[in-house]
Design a protein around this motif. Structure first.
Motif, PDB file in Angstrom:
ATOM      1  N   ARG A   1      26.388 -12.983  12.450  1.00  0.00           N
ATOM      2  CA  ARG A   1      25.314 -11.626  12.601  1.00  0.00           C
ATOM      3  C   ARG A   1      24.695 -11.187  11.220  1.00  0.00           C
ATOM      4  NH1 ARG A   1      25.823  -7.715  16.213  1.00  0.00           N
ATOM      5  NH2 ARG A   1      23.642  -7.945  15.274  1.00  0.00           N
ATOM      6  N   VAL A   2      23.565 -10.943  11.449  1.00  0.00           N
ATOM      7  CA  VAL A   2      22.573 -10.806  10.188  1.00  0.00           C
ATOM      8  C   VAL A   2      22.185  -9.286  10.235  1.00  0.00           C
ATOM      9  CG1 VAL A   2      20.502 -11.554   8.981  1.00  0.00           C
ATOM     10  CG2 VAL A   2      21.960 -13.338  10.090  1.00  0.00           C
ATOM     11  N   ASP A   3      22.300  -8.608   9.235  1.00  0.00           N
ATOM     12  CA  ASP A   3      21.555  -7.254   9.146  1.00  0.00           C
ATOM     13  C   ASP A   3      20.488  -7.440   8.639  1.00  0.00           C
ATOM     14  OD1 ASP A   3      20.977  -4.557   8.582  1.00  0.00           O
ATOM     15  OD2 ASP A   3      22.989  -3.907   7.760  1.00  0.00           O
ATOM     16  N   ARG A   4      19.189  -7.434   9.460  1.00  0.00           N
ATOM     17  CA  ARG A   4      17.925  -7.640   9.240  1.00  0.00           C
ATOM     18  C   ARG A   4      17.656  -6.282   8.209  1.00  0.00           C
ATOM     19  NH1 ARG A   4      13.009  -9.967  12.037  1.00  0.00           N
ATOM     20  NH2 ARG A   4      11.414  -9.618  10.562  1.00  0.00           N
ATOM     21  N   ARG A   5      18.133  -5.218   8.474  1.00  0.00           N
ATOM     22  CA  ARG A   5      17.530  -4.249   7.401  1.00  0.00           C
ATOM     23  C   ARG A   5      18.090  -4.424   5.976  1.00  0.00           C
ATOM     24  NH1 ARG A   5      20.120   1.099  10.560  1.00  0.00           N
ATOM     25  NH2 ARG A   5      21.649  -0.549  10.703  1.00  0.00           N
ATOM     26  N   ALA A   6      19.309  -4.817   5.912  1.00  0.00           N
ATOM     27  CA  ALA A   6      19.560  -5.224   4.625  1.00  0.00           C
ATOM     28  C   ALA A   6      18.804  -6.469   4.021  1.00  0.00           C
ATOM     29  CB  ALA A   6      21.269  -5.658   4.673  1.00  0.00           C
ATOM     30  N   VAL A   7      18.542  -7.422   4.936  1.00  0.00           N
ATOM     31  CA  VAL A   7      17.692  -8.545   4.353  1.00  0.00           C
ATOM     32  C   VAL A   7      16.250  -8.104   3.881  1.00  0.00           C
ATOM     33  CG1 VAL A   7      16.840 -10.930   4.967  1.00  0.00           C
ATOM     34  CG2 VAL A   7      19.096 -10.326   5.560  1.00  0.00           C
ATOM     35  N   ASP A   8      15.718  -7.474   4.864  1.00  0.00           N
ATOM     36  CA  ASP A   8      14.406  -7.023   4.587  1.00  0.00           C
ATOM     37  C   ASP A   8      14.369  -6.104   3.212  1.00  0.00           C
ATOM     38  OD1 ASP A   8      13.483  -8.273   6.706  1.00  0.00           O
ATOM     39  OD2 ASP A   8      13.362  -6.471   7.905  1.00  0.00           O
ATOM     40  N   ALA A   9      15.451  -5.382   2.978  1.00  0.00           N
ATOM     41  CA  ALA A   9      15.410  -4.472   2.023  1.00  0.00           C
ATOM     42  C   ALA A   9      15.516  -5.128   0.643  1.00  0.00           C
ATOM     43  CB  ALA A   9      16.578  -3.413   1.889  1.00  0.00           C
ATOM     44  N   LEU A  10      16.343  -6.309   0.792  1.00  0.00           N
ATOM     45  CA  LEU A  10      16.401  -7.179  -0.428  1.00  0.00           C
ATOM     46  C   LEU A  10      15.027  -7.830  -0.810  1.00  0.00           C
ATOM     47  CD1 LEU A  10      18.071  -8.791  -2.670  1.00  0.00           C
ATOM     48  CD2 LEU A  10      18.623 -10.357  -0.844  1.00  0.00           C
ATOM     49  N   ASN A  11      14.530  -8.300   0.236  1.00  0.00           N
ATOM     50  CA  ASN A  11      13.344  -9.105   0.135  1.00  0.00           C
ATOM     51  C   ASN A  11      12.038  -8.213  -0.515  1.00  0.00           C
ATOM     52  OD1 ASN A  11      14.091 -11.532   0.396  1.00  0.00           O
ATOM     53  ND2 ASN A  11      14.025 -11.622   2.646  1.00  0.00           N
TER      54      ASN A  11
ATOM     55  N   ILE B   1      15.933 -17.127  -6.631  1.00  0.00           N
ATOM     56  CA  ILE B   1      15.014 -16.570  -7.743  1.00  0.00           C
ATOM     57  C   ILE B   1      13.861 -17.487  -8.060  1.00  0.00           C
ATOM     58  CG2 ILE B   1      15.076 -15.617  -9.960  1.00  0.00           C
ATOM     59  CD1 ILE B   1      17.129 -14.325  -8.030  1.00  0.00           C
ATOM     60  N   ILE B   2      12.679 -16.823  -7.994  1.00  0.00           N
ATOM     61  CA  ILE B   2      11.583 -17.483  -7.929  1.00  0.00           C
ATOM     62  C   ILE B   2      11.154 -18.043  -9.540  1.00  0.00           C
ATOM     63  CG2 ILE B   2       9.075 -17.668  -7.535  1.00  0.00           C
ATOM     64  CD1 ILE B   2      10.785 -17.812  -5.043  1.00  0.00           C
ATOM     65  N   PRO B   3      11.095 -17.028 -10.556  1.00  0.00           N
ATOM     66  CA  PRO B   3      10.812 -17.516 -11.852  1.00  0.00           C
ATOM     67  C   PRO B   3      12.135 -17.799 -12.511  1.00  0.00           C
ATOM     68  CG  PRO B   3      11.093 -15.063 -11.521  1.00  0.00           C
ATOM     69  CD  PRO B   3      11.227 -15.714 -10.331  1.00  0.00           C
ATOM     70  N   TYR B   4      12.080 -18.259 -13.826  1.00  0.00           N
ATOM     71  CA  TYR B   4      13.270 -18.602 -14.591  1.00  0.00           C
ATOM     72  C   TYR B   4      14.335 -17.629 -15.048  1.00  0.00           C
ATOM     73  CZ  TYR B   4      11.183 -23.337 -14.712  1.00  0.00           C
ATOM     74  OH  TYR B   4      10.844 -24.403 -14.623  1.00  0.00           O
TER      75      TYR B   4
ATOM     76  N   VAL C   1      12.373  -5.674  -2.677  1.00  0.00           N
ATOM     77  CA  VAL C   1      12.928  -5.321  -4.035  1.00  0.00           C
ATOM     78  C   VAL C   1      11.831  -5.815  -5.155  1.00  0.00           C
ATOM     79  CG1 VAL C   1      14.410  -5.533  -5.931  1.00  0.00           C
ATOM     80  CG2 VAL C   1      15.266  -4.855  -3.695  1.00  0.00           C
ATOM     81  N   ASP C   2      11.644  -7.124  -5.113  1.00  0.00           N
ATOM     82  CA  ASP C   2      10.757  -7.766  -6.069  1.00  0.00           C
ATOM     83  C   ASP C   2      10.407  -9.129  -5.515  1.00  0.00           C
ATOM     84  OD1 ASP C   2      10.139  -9.562  -8.467  1.00  0.00           O
ATOM     85  OD2 ASP C   2       9.984  -7.420  -9.322  1.00  0.00           O
ATOM     86  N   GLU C   3       9.250  -9.660  -5.635  1.00  0.00           N
ATOM     87  CA  GLU C   3       8.744 -10.869  -4.941  1.00  0.00           C
ATOM     88  C   GLU C   3       9.493 -12.088  -5.691  1.00  0.00           C
ATOM     89  OE1 GLU C   3       4.640 -11.135  -6.151  1.00  0.00           O
ATOM     90  OE2 GLU C   3       4.959 -11.587  -8.163  1.00  0.00           O
ATOM     91  N   ALA C   4      10.120 -11.873  -6.946  1.00  0.00           N
ATOM     92  CA  ALA C   4      10.892 -12.957  -7.748  1.00  0.00           C
ATOM     93  C   ALA C   4      12.338 -13.209  -7.094  1.00  0.00           C
ATOM     94  CB  ALA C   4      11.213 -12.398  -9.064  1.00  0.00           C
ATOM     95  N   VAL C   5      12.838 -12.255  -6.091  1.00  0.00           N
ATOM     96  CA  VAL C   5      14.133 -12.416  -5.432  1.00  0.00           C
ATOM     97  C   VAL C   5      13.815 -12.578  -3.845  1.00  0.00           C
ATOM     98  CG1 VAL C   5      16.450 -11.000  -5.103  1.00  0.00           C
ATOM     99  CG2 VAL C   5      15.018 -10.877  -7.238  1.00  0.00           C
ATOM    100  N   THR C   6      14.649 -13.651  -3.402  1.00  0.00           N
ATOM    101  CA  THR C   6      14.348 -13.761  -1.939  1.00  0.00           C
ATOM    102  C   THR C   6      15.765 -14.200  -1.446  1.00  0.00           C
ATOM    103  OG1 THR C   6      13.957 -16.227  -2.334  1.00  0.00           O
ATOM    104  CG2 THR C   6      12.282 -14.686  -2.363  1.00  0.00           C
TER     105      THR C   6
ATOM    106  N   ALA D   1      19.776  -5.513 -10.365  1.00  0.00           N
ATOM    107  CA  ALA D   1      20.586  -4.434 -10.210  1.00  0.00           C
ATOM    108  C   ALA D   1      20.070  -3.529  -8.828  1.00  0.00           C
ATOM    109  CB  ALA D   1      20.684  -3.324 -11.137  1.00  0.00           C
ATOM    110  N   ALA D   2      18.779  -3.622  -8.767  1.00  0.00           N
ATOM    111  CA  ALA D   2      18.403  -3.032  -7.405  1.00  0.00           C
ATOM    112  C   ALA D   2      18.423  -3.995  -6.079  1.00  0.00           C
ATOM    113  CB  ALA D   2      16.732  -2.973  -7.426  1.00  0.00           C
ATOM    114  N   ALA D   3      18.531  -5.243  -6.361  1.00  0.00           N
ATOM    115  CA  ALA D   3      18.761  -6.132  -5.217  1.00  0.00           C
ATOM    116  C   ALA D   3      20.342  -6.081  -4.778  1.00  0.00           C
ATOM    117  CB  ALA D   3      18.777  -7.898  -5.659  1.00  0.00           C
ATOM    118  N   GLU D   4      21.204  -5.992  -5.707  1.00  0.00           N
ATOM    119  CA  GLU D   4      22.610  -5.672  -5.471  1.00  0.00           C
ATOM    120  C   GLU D   4      22.804  -4.428  -4.580  1.00  0.00           C
ATOM    121  OE1 GLU D   4      25.045  -7.589  -9.161  1.00  0.00           O
ATOM    122  OE2 GLU D   4      23.862  -5.774  -9.294  1.00  0.00           O
TER     123      GLU D   4
END
Length: 532
Positions: free
Chosen positions: A98-108, A136-139, A110-115, A147-150
């Protein structure tokens, strides 16, 4: 984080953004540049390089990915170690995701660097299937971003519902003149479906395609679930099979579904017992709508009228020329099976009569500690290579480690490697070759090597290095190299193979000097203990 070209002399401690091949210098992107690296680059006349320079509030990519993935940890989920800013999440057992789409969308968001990418909601998965990947896209990313992603994952994004074994009775009805072979085919197909979901086949009852005989069979059944495969397609709620459920004191909760093939399924119940009326297409092994319903029921997920009503999007399952047949599709990405091989058959010739593998480390023999760390890692099996007669055999322990006898240990490391490869499991995708005299290698380090292994990306040999890039052990070899490992000779181990297969080698830096701290002499032991 600052990214861009800088003078090479100013790049100590920065992360190399692009691989550099200059003369004898070969540095891969993502490497944290040491003073020795800078000196080598300057000697090769590389005056400018592109790097990423972390700021005080930056979190390196691996740490950031690991922190975010930790918020998805839960029963049934296996979180891999990070590598190049990526953490993969696998299924620990078979079940329905089961995937909570709202949580996944909220994470994505947050910032383009976090996927975060996941399998679809309600995906049926096997043990070891990859469910999701955090990247994580950049280094590096700012601590506030992590913290926002968490926070976005405060509600679990992934939940795995394991299949629960239970008995299922199968009822097969036959119309007048129906060939027995058609019933045989239907029974075989239904049995396969039950086996695949971990369900137990109970009574298999063959009876006429009539209401009263089927209703009586339903009354007599004590199984928590009954599956009916009718001799004729069910075309109405009042048709034979649904009518028999009602006559037996049950109800029809749903007739028909917006999935093709599978339109003619019906779902009902008699008290607490579930009844599934299978569509005729269930005689085929091809994917159909009944599979979606059965998977959910096997995982103890509720299936109601409204759940079936929303299956239309994506519900066109007919095999068409532009899509492979469902039964022939390649299985989803899965967690590789990796086995650890601990080389512990050496003679400790440089120890002046002492056995280095029996030396005490934190209150236990070194070999016990090495075995313990391997067992605590993500390795699926642990093999310990030992001579036929050795006191070391008594200290391996009673865990899941297995002793492999090395017939000719005096030959050197190669004999142990050959013995380990011969003892590996038939399903092994890779082996980690470990030395028994390396006290600083931990379970976490082994997990780092496993996380880096990816044959699809050309990462098929993973070699541990010190923090400064000095190559050492352990070394992970993918299945491509098993045959070559059976041919190694002498005390050189796999050195020649590493040289020949250099294009497949990826280095993973371990903490400090863990990858090169092996203790062969009393002096090395004394210095190491003093350093602690």
């Amino acid at each position: 984080m600052q990214f861009g070209a800088v003078q090479t002399i100013d790049a100590v401690g920065a992360i190399l953004a692009h691989s550099v091949h200059a003369g004898d210098v070969r540095l891969r992107k993502g490497r944290c540049l040491s003073e020795a690296d800078i000196a080598a680059l300057l000697a090769a006349d590389v005056q400018s390089i592109t790097v990423a320079q972390l700021q005080a509030d930056d979190i390196p990519e691996d740490q950031a990915a690991q922190r975010i993935a930790a918020h998805m940890a839960g029963e049934g989920l296996s979180i891999a170690a990070p590598f190049t800013g990526r953490v993969n999440v696998h299924a620990a057992c078979a079940g329905v995701l089961r995937v909570d789409r709202r949580a996944v969308d909220a994470l994505n968001a947050v910032d383009e660097a976090v996927t975060l990418a996941t399998l679809p909601d309600y995906a049926r998965v096997d043990a070891r299937t990859m469910l999701a990947t955090v990247k994580i896209i950049p280094y590096a990313v700012a601590d506030t971003t992590v913290a926002a992603a968490e926070e976005a994952l405060s509600a679990p994004a992934l939940t795995l519902h394991p299949f629960r074994s239970r008995r299922v009775d199968i009822m097969l009805t036959a119309t007048l003149g129906m060939k027995p072979s058609l019933l045989d085919k239907g029974e075989a197909a239904v049995r396969r479906r039950l086996d695949r979901l971990g369900l137990q086949t109970g009574d298999v009852i063959r009876l006429p395609h009539e209401v009263e005989p089927l209703a009586q069979a339903l009354r007599d059944s004590t199984a928590p679930m009954v599956m009916i495969l009718g001799g004729s397609a069910t075309s109405d709620r009042a048709d034979v099979a649904p009518a028999a459920v009602v006559a037996a004191g049950g109800v029809i909760e749903r007739f028909g579904m917006p999935v093709d093939p599978g339109n003619l399924l019906f779902l009902g119940g008699i008290g607490s017992r579930q009844v599934v009326g299978l569509p005729g297409c269930a005689r085929s092994p091809a994917l159909n709508g009944a599979d979606w319903v059965l998977e959910r029921l096997a995982a103890d997920l509720t299936v109601e009228d409204a759940d079936i009503a929303v299956m239309g999007v994506g519900g066109l399952l007919k095999e068409i020329p532009t899509r492979p047949q469902p039964r022939d599709r390649v299985a989803p990405s899965r967690k590789p099976r990796v086995e650890a091989m601990i080389l512990a058959a050496g003679a400790s010739r440089r120890m002046g009569g002492r056995d280095k593998l029996l030396e005490q480390v934190d209150g236990q023999p070194l070999l016990s500690q090495v075995v313990e760390q391997a067992q605590q890692s993500g390795a699926d099996a642990v093999h310990v290579m030992l001579p036929a007669q050795s006191p070391r055999r008594d200290i391996v322990g009673t865990g899941r480690a297995k002793i492999v006898t090395v017939a000719d240990p005096e030959e050197g490391m190669a004999a142990s490697i050959r013995a380990g490869i011969a003892a590996r499991g038939a399903q092994a995708d890779a082996v980690i070759i470990m030395l028994g005299d390396m006290p600083e290698v931990t379970a976490h380090h082994l997990d780092q090597l496993i996380a880096a292994f990816s044959p699809a990306d050309g990462r098929e040999i993973i070699r541990a290095t010190d923090a400064d890039g000095t190559a050492g052990h352990p070394i992970l070899f993918g299945a491509r190299f098993f045959e070559s490992l059976t041919r190694v000779e002498g005390d050189r181990g796999a050195r020649d193979l590493l040289r020949e297969a250099k294009d497949y080698v990826v280095q993973v830096a371990l903490d400090g000097r863990a990858a090169t701290t092996d203790l062969d002499t009393p002096q090395a032991w004394a210095a190491w203990r003093a350093g602690r």
